[in-house]
Motif scaffolding. Sequence first.
Motif, PDB file in Angstrom:
ATOM      1  N   GLU A  34      39.586  39.405  36.806  1.00 40.55           N
ATOM      2  CA  GLU A  34      40.191  40.717  37.355  1.00 40.55           C
ATOM      3  C   GLU A  34      38.814  41.607  37.759  1.00 40.55           C
ATOM      4  O   GLU A  34      39.403  42.438  38.656  1.00 40.55           O
ATOM      5  CB  GLU A  34      40.782  41.500  36.057  1.00 40.55           C
ATOM      6  CG  GLU A  34      42.068  40.844  35.867  1.00 40.55           C
ATOM      7  CD  GLU A  34      42.590  41.214  34.330  1.00 40.55           C
ATOM      8  OE1 GLU A  34      41.935  42.179  33.750  1.00 40.55           O
ATOM      9  OE2 GLU A  34      43.623  41.323  33.846  1.00 40.55           O
ATOM     10  N   LYS A  35      37.900  41.492  37.348  1.00 40.90           N
ATOM     11  CA  LYS A  35      36.663  42.319  37.696  1.00 40.90           C
ATOM     12  C   LYS A  35      36.301  41.934  39.287  1.00 40.90           C
ATOM     13  O   LYS A  35      36.052  42.735  39.894  1.00 40.90           O
ATOM     14  CB  LYS A  35      35.464  42.042  37.006  1.00 40.90           C
ATOM     15  CG  LYS A  35      34.167  42.899  36.979  1.00 40.90           C
ATOM     16  CD  LYS A  35      33.220  43.020  36.211  1.00 40.90           C
ATOM     17  CE  LYS A  35      32.920  41.734  35.531  1.00 40.90           C
ATOM     18  NZ  LYS A  35      31.632  41.773  34.538  1.00 40.90           N
ATOM     19  N   VAL A  36      36.238  40.734  39.584  1.00 35.58           N
ATOM     20  CA  VAL A  36      36.140  40.481  40.926  1.00 35.58           C
ATOM     21  C   VAL A  36      37.080  40.918  41.854  1.00 35.58           C
ATOM     22  O   VAL A  36      36.944  41.312  43.022  1.00 35.58           O
ATOM     23  CB  VAL A  36      35.957  38.734  41.241  1.00 35.58           C
ATOM     24  CG1 VAL A  36      35.778  38.503  42.480  1.00 35.58           C
ATOM     25  CG2 VAL A  36      34.670  38.203  40.311  1.00 35.58           C
ATOM     26  N   LEU A  37      38.412  40.645  41.379  1.00 30.24           N
ATOM     27  CA  LEU A  37      39.613  40.981  42.314  1.00 30.24           C
ATOM     28  C   LEU A  37      39.684  42.630  42.584  1.00 30.24           C
ATOM     29  O   LEU A  37      39.758  43.187  43.473  1.00 30.24           O
ATOM     30  CB  LEU A  37      40.898  40.707  41.645  1.00 30.24           C
ATOM     31  CG  LEU A  37      40.959  39.096  41.644  1.00 30.24           C
ATOM     32  CD1 LEU A  37      42.485  38.991  40.847  1.00 30.24           C
ATOM     33  CD2 LEU A  37      41.459  38.624  43.106  1.00 30.24           C
ATOM     34  N   GLU A  38      39.074  43.345  41.571  1.00 28.94           N
ATOM     35  CA  GLU A  38      38.916  44.993  41.693  1.00 28.94           C
ATOM     36  C   GLU A  38      37.977  44.917  42.809  1.00 28.94           C
ATOM     37  O   GLU A  38      38.104  46.092  43.578  1.00 28.94           O
ATOM     38  CB  GLU A  38      38.684  45.102  40.412  1.00 28.94           C
ATOM     39  CG  GLU A  38      38.683  46.954  40.366  1.00 28.94           C
ATOM     40  CD  GLU A  38      37.559  47.558  40.809  1.00 28.94           C
ATOM     41  OE1 GLU A  38      37.388  48.577  41.444  1.00 28.94           O
ATOM     42  OE2 GLU A  38      36.362  46.959  40.609  1.00 28.94           O
ATOM     43  N   ALA A  39      36.672  44.344  42.594  1.00 28.35           N
ATOM     44  CA  ALA A  39      35.660  44.598  43.595  1.00 28.35           C
ATOM     45  C   ALA A  39      36.019  44.349  45.047  1.00 28.35           C
ATOM     46  O   ALA A  39      35.666  44.802  46.055  1.00 28.35           O
ATOM     47  CB  ALA A  39      34.448  43.821  43.069  1.00 28.35           C
ATOM     48  N   MET A  40      36.620  43.028  45.198  1.00 26.34           N
ATOM     49  CA  MET A  40      37.361  42.629  46.608  1.00 26.34           C
ATOM     50  C   MET A  40      38.210  43.935  47.139  1.00 26.34           C
ATOM     51  O   MET A  40      38.214  44.184  48.339  1.00 26.34           O
ATOM     52  CB  MET A  40      38.083  41.408  46.262  1.00 26.34           C
ATOM     53  CG  MET A  40      37.314  40.147  46.069  1.00 26.34           C
ATOM     54  SD  MET A  40      38.235  38.754  45.658  1.00 26.34           S
ATOM     55  CE  MET A  40      39.085  38.528  47.241  1.00 26.34           C
ATOM     56  N   ALA A  41      39.010  44.354  46.278  1.00 22.28           N
ATOM     57  CA  ALA A  41      40.108  45.452  46.593  1.00 22.28           C
ATOM     58  C   ALA A  41      39.384  46.563  46.945  1.00 22.28           C
ATOM     59  O   ALA A  41      39.430  47.340  48.134  1.00 22.28           O
ATOM     60  CB  ALA A  41      41.034  45.712  45.931  1.00 22.28           C
ATOM     61  N   ARG A  42      38.208  47.081  46.265  1.00 17.54           N
ATOM     62  CA  ARG A  42      37.628  48.135  46.624  1.00 17.54           C
ATOM     63  C   ARG A  42      36.560  48.123  47.721  1.00 17.54           C
ATOM     64  O   ARG A  42      36.353  49.169  48.501  1.00 17.54           O
ATOM     65  CB  ARG A  42      36.746  48.519  45.314  1.00 17.54           C
ATOM     66  CG  ARG A  42      35.761  49.840  45.406  1.00 17.54           C
ATOM     67  CD  ARG A  42      35.452  50.238  44.200  1.00 17.54           C
ATOM     68  NE  ARG A  42      35.131  49.180  43.059  1.00 17.54           N
ATOM     69  CZ  ARG A  42      33.938  48.498  42.964  1.00 17.54           C
ATOM     70  NH1 ARG A  42      33.024  49.077  43.714  1.00 17.54           N
ATOM     71  NH2 ARG A  42      33.809  47.826  42.014  1.00 17.54           N
ATOM     72  N   LEU A  43      36.410  46.850  48.043  1.00 11.76           N
ATOM     73  CA  LEU A  43      35.405  47.098  49.282  1.00 11.76           C
ATOM     74  C   LEU A  43      36.070  46.332  50.451  1.00 11.76           C
ATOM     75  O   LEU A  43      35.538  46.191  51.603  1.00 11.76           O
ATOM     76  CB  LEU A  43      34.321  45.787  48.957  1.00 11.76           C
ATOM     77  CG  LEU A  43      33.329  46.335  47.887  1.00 11.76           C
ATOM     78  CD1 LEU A  43      32.404  45.107  47.750  1.00 11.76           C
ATOM     79  CD2 LEU A  43      32.483  47.570  48.270  1.00 11.76           C
ATOM     80  N   ASP A  44      37.240  46.207  50.169  1.00 14.19           N
ATOM     81  CA  ASP A  44      38.387  45.744  51.252  1.00 14.19           C
ATOM     82  C   ASP A  44      37.848  44.389  51.971  1.00 14.19           C
ATOM     83  O   ASP A  44      37.885  44.097  52.920  1.00 14.19           O
ATOM     84  CB  ASP A  44      38.688  46.700  52.590  1.00 14.19           C
ATOM     85  CG  ASP A  44      39.383  46.408  53.382  1.00 14.19           C
ATOM     86  OD1 ASP A  44      40.472  45.738  52.914  1.00 14.19           O
ATOM     87  OD2 ASP A  44      39.354  46.977  54.642  1.00 14.19           O
ATOM     88  N   TYR A  45      37.541  43.634  50.887  1.00  9.31           N
ATOM     89  CA  TYR A  45      36.833  41.986  51.418  1.00  9.31           C
ATOM     90  C   TYR A  45      38.204  41.427  51.828  1.00  9.31           C
ATOM     91  O   TYR A  45      39.125  41.297  51.119  1.00  9.31           O
ATOM     92  CB  TYR A  45      36.313  41.423  50.399  1.00  9.31           C
ATOM     93  CG  TYR A  45      36.020  39.969  50.520  1.00  9.31           C
ATOM     94  CD1 TYR A  45      34.920  39.784  51.190  1.00  9.31           C
ATOM     95  CD2 TYR A  45      36.618  38.926  49.905  1.00  9.31           C
ATOM     96  CE1 TYR A  45      34.371  38.471  51.479  1.00  9.31           C
ATOM     97  CE2 TYR A  45      36.352  37.410  50.351  1.00  9.31           C
ATOM     98  CZ  TYR A  45      35.312  37.497  51.153  1.00  9.31           C
ATOM     99  OH  TYR A  45      34.704  36.138  51.278  1.00  9.31           O
ATOM    100  N   ARG A  46      37.960  40.633  53.019  1.00 10.34           N
ATOM    101  CA  ARG A  46      38.967  39.725  53.404  1.00 10.34           C
ATOM    102  C   ARG A  46      38.519  38.383  53.604  1.00 10.34           C
ATOM    103  O   ARG A  46      37.370  38.139  54.105  1.00 10.34           O
ATOM    104  CB  ARG A  46      39.489  40.384  54.870  1.00 10.34           C
ATOM    105  CG  ARG A  46      39.916  41.637  54.916  1.00 10.34           C
ATOM    106  CD  ARG A  46      41.059  41.838  54.256  1.00 10.34           C
ATOM    107  NE  ARG A  46      41.721  43.423  54.256  1.00 10.34           N
ATOM    108  CZ  ARG A  46      42.391  43.875  55.225  1.00 10.34           C
ATOM    109  NH1 ARG A  46      42.632  43.030  56.180  1.00 10.34           N
ATOM    110  NH2 ARG A  46      42.570  44.995  55.066  1.00 10.34           N
TER     111      ARG A  46
END
Length: 213
Positions: A34-46
Amino acid sequence: MATIQGVAKAAGVSAMTVSNVINDHPNVRRATREKVLEAMARLDYRVNPAARNLRKGRTGTIGLAIPGGNSAYYGELAAAIVAAAVRYDLRVSIEQTGALRENELAALSLSRNRLYDGLLLSPVGMGSADAEWLNVDYPVVTLGELIIGGSVDHVAMPNVDASRAATRHLIDRGCRRIAILCGPVREEADVSSLRHTGYRQALEMPVCGWIPL
Protein backbone atom coordinates in the motif's frame (compact mmCIF):
# COMPACT_ATOMS: atom_id res chain seq x y z
CA MET A 1 9.22 11.42 -15.30
CA ALA A 2 9.09 9.26 -12.19
CA THR A 3 11.33 6.21 -11.99
CA ILE A 4 11.37 3.05 -9.88
CA GLN A 5 14.25 4.53 -7.92
CA GLY A 6 12.20 7.67 -7.25
CA VAL A 7 9.21 5.63 -6.08
CA ALA A 8 11.49 3.54 -3.86
CA LYS A 9 12.96 6.65 -2.24
CA ALA A 10 9.51 8.18 -1.68
CA ALA A 11 8.17 4.97 -0.16
CA GLY A 12 11.27 4.27 1.89
CA VAL A 13 11.84 0.85 0.34
CA SER A 14 14.25 -0.72 -2.10
CA ALA A 15 13.86 -0.60 -5.87
CA MET A 16 13.48 -4.40 -5.78
CA THR A 17 10.46 -4.06 -3.50
CA VAL A 18 8.86 -1.58 -5.91
CA SER A 19 9.51 -4.03 -8.75
CA ASN A 20 7.90 -6.82 -6.72
CA VAL A 21 4.80 -4.69 -6.17
CA ILE A 22 4.57 -3.79 -9.86
CA ASN A 23 4.82 -7.46 -10.83
CA ASP A 24 2.32 -8.48 -8.12
CA HIS A 25 4.83 -10.66 -6.27
CA PRO A 26 3.05 -12.50 -3.45
CA ASN A 27 5.83 -12.08 -0.86
CA VAL A 28 5.21 -8.39 -0.20
CA ARG A 29 3.50 -7.33 3.02
CA ARG A 30 0.18 -5.56 2.60
CA ALA A 31 1.35 -2.43 4.41
CA THR A 32 4.45 -2.23 2.23
CA ARG A 33 2.43 -2.77 -0.92
CA GLU A 34 0.00 0.00 0.00
CA LYS A 35 2.90 2.37 0.77
CA VAL A 36 4.48 1.70 -2.62
CA LEU A 37 1.18 2.08 -4.47
CA GLU A 38 0.55 5.39 -2.69
CA ALA A 39 4.00 6.65 -3.73
CA MET A 40 3.39 5.54 -7.32
CA ALA A 41 0.09 7.43 -7.42
CA ARG A 42 1.59 10.55 -5.79
CA LEU A 43 4.50 10.63 -8.26
CA ASP A 44 2.26 9.63 -11.20
CA TYR A 45 4.56 6.70 -11.93
CA ARG A 46 3.60 4.81 -15.11
CA VAL A 47 4.78 1.30 -15.86
CA ASN A 48 6.70 1.03 -19.14
CA PRO A 49 5.10 -2.03 -20.80
CA ALA A 50 7.83 -2.36 -23.43
CA ALA A 51 10.60 -2.46 -20.84
CA ARG A 52 8.68 -4.90 -18.64
CA ASN A 53 7.94 -7.19 -21.58
CA LEU A 54 11.60 -7.13 -22.57
CA ARG A 55 12.63 -8.24 -19.08
CA LYS A 56 9.95 -10.90 -18.81
CA GLY A 57 10.42 -12.21 -22.34
CA ARG A 58 6.69 -12.07 -23.04
CA THR A 59 4.06 -9.49 -23.92
CA GLY A 60 0.88 -10.97 -22.47
CA THR A 61 -0.68 -10.56 -25.92
CA ILE A 62 -1.58 -13.16 -28.52
CA GLY A 63 -2.32 -12.33 -32.14
CA LEU A 64 -5.43 -13.41 -34.04
CA ALA A 65 -5.14 -13.08 -37.81
CA ILE A 66 -8.46 -13.58 -39.60
CA PRO A 67 -9.65 -12.67 -43.12
CA GLY A 68 -12.16 -10.13 -41.78
CA GLY A 69 -14.28 -9.34 -38.78
CA ASN A 70 -17.51 -8.40 -40.54
CA SER A 71 -18.81 -11.95 -41.00
CA ALA A 72 -20.85 -13.67 -38.32
CA TYR A 73 -18.44 -16.62 -38.19
CA TYR A 74 -15.26 -14.62 -37.64
CA GLY A 75 -17.00 -12.22 -35.30
CA GLU A 76 -18.15 -15.05 -33.04
CA LEU A 77 -14.75 -16.74 -33.32
CA ALA A 78 -12.93 -13.57 -32.24
CA ALA A 79 -15.36 -13.02 -29.34
CA ALA A 80 -14.86 -16.59 -28.09
CA ILE A 81 -11.06 -16.30 -28.29
CA VAL A 82 -11.04 -12.96 -26.46
CA ALA A 83 -13.26 -14.41 -23.71
CA ALA A 84 -10.96 -17.43 -23.33
CA ALA A 85 -7.85 -15.21 -23.25
CA VAL A 86 -9.29 -13.08 -20.44
CA ARG A 87 -9.45 -16.15 -18.21
CA TYR A 88 -5.67 -16.46 -18.57
CA ASP A 89 -5.03 -12.72 -18.15
CA LEU A 90 -4.07 -12.38 -21.83
CA ARG A 91 -4.94 -9.73 -24.39
CA VAL A 92 -5.81 -10.43 -28.03
CA SER A 93 -4.64 -8.27 -30.91
CA ILE A 94 -6.80 -8.86 -34.01
CA GLU A 95 -5.28 -8.53 -37.48
CA GLN A 96 -7.61 -8.47 -40.50
CA THR A 97 -5.74 -9.97 -43.43
CA GLY A 98 -8.40 -9.55 -46.12
CA ALA A 99 -7.65 -13.17 -47.13
CA LEU A 100 -4.42 -11.92 -48.76
CA ARG A 101 -1.26 -14.02 -48.60
CA GLU A 102 1.05 -11.05 -48.01
CA ASN A 103 -1.02 -9.92 -45.02
CA GLU A 104 -1.04 -13.42 -43.53
CA LEU A 105 2.75 -13.56 -43.83
CA ALA A 106 2.96 -10.09 -42.26
CA ALA A 107 1.02 -11.37 -39.22
CA LEU A 108 3.58 -14.15 -38.87
CA SER A 109 6.35 -11.55 -39.00
CA LEU A 110 4.77 -9.54 -36.17
CA SER A 111 5.02 -12.56 -33.90
CA ARG A 112 8.55 -13.20 -35.12
CA ASN A 113 9.43 -9.70 -33.93
CA ARG A 114 8.04 -10.63 -30.49
CA LEU A 115 5.10 -8.25 -30.64
CA TYR A 116 2.94 -11.26 -29.73
CA ASP A 117 3.60 -14.26 -27.52
CA GLY A 118 1.88 -16.50 -30.05
CA LEU A 119 -0.37 -16.37 -33.09
CA LEU A 120 -3.73 -17.85 -34.08
CA LEU A 121 -3.80 -17.74 -37.89
CA SER A 122 -6.78 -18.42 -40.13
CA PRO A 123 -5.07 -18.70 -43.54
CA VAL A 124 -6.88 -18.30 -46.83
CA GLY A 125 -4.34 -16.80 -49.23
CA MET A 126 -1.40 -19.00 -48.19
CA GLY A 127 -0.83 -22.42 -49.71
CA SER A 128 1.22 -25.57 -49.20
CA ALA A 129 4.22 -23.84 -50.80
CA ASP A 130 4.26 -21.48 -47.80
CA ALA A 131 4.65 -24.26 -45.21
CA GLU A 132 8.22 -23.18 -44.42
CA TRP A 133 6.89 -19.86 -43.10
CA LEU A 134 5.21 -21.80 -40.29
CA ASN A 135 8.48 -23.33 -39.06
CA VAL A 136 9.05 -20.67 -36.40
CA ASP A 137 10.33 -20.53 -32.83
CA TYR A 138 7.11 -19.27 -31.23
CA PRO A 139 3.66 -20.85 -30.82
CA VAL A 140 1.41 -20.81 -33.90
CA VAL A 141 -1.96 -22.50 -34.34
CA THR A 142 -3.68 -22.47 -37.74
CA LEU A 143 -7.46 -22.40 -37.91
CA GLY A 144 -9.84 -23.52 -40.62
CA GLU A 145 -9.97 -26.06 -43.38
CA LEU A 146 -6.91 -25.00 -45.37
CA ILE A 147 -4.11 -27.45 -44.60
CA ILE A 148 -0.72 -25.86 -45.24
CA GLY A 149 1.61 -28.13 -43.29
CA GLY A 150 4.57 -27.12 -41.20
CA SER A 151 5.24 -28.06 -37.60
CA VAL A 152 2.23 -26.28 -36.06
CA ASP A 153 -1.03 -27.34 -34.47
CA HIS A 154 -4.15 -27.10 -36.61
CA VAL A 155 -7.78 -26.74 -35.47
CA ALA A 156 -10.60 -27.39 -37.95
CA MET A 157 -14.13 -28.68 -38.23
CA PRO A 158 -14.45 -32.44 -38.95
CA ASN A 159 -15.81 -31.71 -42.43
CA VAL A 160 -15.16 -35.16 -43.92
CA ASP A 161 -16.80 -37.03 -41.03
CA ALA A 162 -19.72 -34.59 -40.83
CA SER A 163 -20.45 -34.73 -44.56
CA ARG A 164 -20.19 -38.52 -44.58
CA ALA A 165 -22.56 -38.78 -41.59
CA ALA A 166 -25.09 -36.42 -43.19
CA THR A 167 -25.04 -38.37 -46.46
CA ARG A 168 -25.34 -41.69 -44.65
CA HIS A 169 -28.34 -40.28 -42.76
CA LEU A 170 -30.11 -39.66 -46.06
CA ILE A 171 -29.15 -43.11 -47.31
CA ASP A 172 -30.48 -44.73 -44.14
CA ARG A 173 -33.79 -42.88 -44.66
CA GLY A 174 -34.14 -44.51 -48.10
CA CYS A 175 -32.73 -41.79 -50.38
CA ARG A 176 -31.01 -43.25 -53.42
CA ARG A 177 -30.27 -40.21 -55.62
CA ILE A 178 -28.33 -37.77 -53.47
CA ALA A 179 -26.76 -34.63 -54.90
CA ILE A 180 -24.30 -32.22 -53.29
CA LEU A 181 -24.14 -28.48 -53.88
CA CYS A 182 -20.77 -26.99 -52.98
CA GLY A 183 -18.07 -24.65 -54.20
CA PRO A 184 -15.20 -25.57 -56.54
CA VAL A 185 -13.48 -28.82 -55.57
CA ARG A 186 -9.73 -28.13 -55.49
CA GLU A 187 -6.72 -30.34 -55.02
CA GLU A 188 -5.77 -28.47 -51.84
CA ALA A 189 -7.99 -29.22 -48.86
CA ASP A 190 -10.68 -26.64 -48.19
CA VAL A 191 -14.29 -26.73 -47.00
CA SER A 192 -15.75 -27.76 -50.37
CA SER A 193 -13.20 -30.45 -51.18
CA LEU A 194 -13.31 -31.97 -47.69
CA ARG A 195 -17.10 -32.10 -47.61
CA HIS A 196 -17.15 -33.52 -51.13
CA THR A 197 -14.75 -36.25 -49.96
CA GLY A 198 -17.08 -37.23 -47.12
CA TYR A 199 -20.04 -37.24 -49.50
CA ARG A 200 -18.20 -39.52 -51.94
CA GLN A 201 -17.11 -41.86 -49.15
CA ALA A 202 -20.71 -42.35 -48.07
CA LEU A 203 -21.85 -42.97 -51.64
CA GLU A 204 -19.20 -45.66 -52.16
CA MET A 205 -21.55 -47.98 -50.30
CA PRO A 206 -23.23 -50.39 -52.76
CA VAL A 207 -26.74 -49.28 -51.88
CA CYS A 208 -26.75 -46.29 -54.23
CA GLY A 209 -24.85 -44.48 -56.92
CA TRP A 210 -23.86 -40.85 -56.99
CA ILE A 211 -24.69 -37.91 -59.21
CA PRO A 212 -21.74 -35.79 -60.40
CA LEU A 213 -22.67 -32.11 -60.72
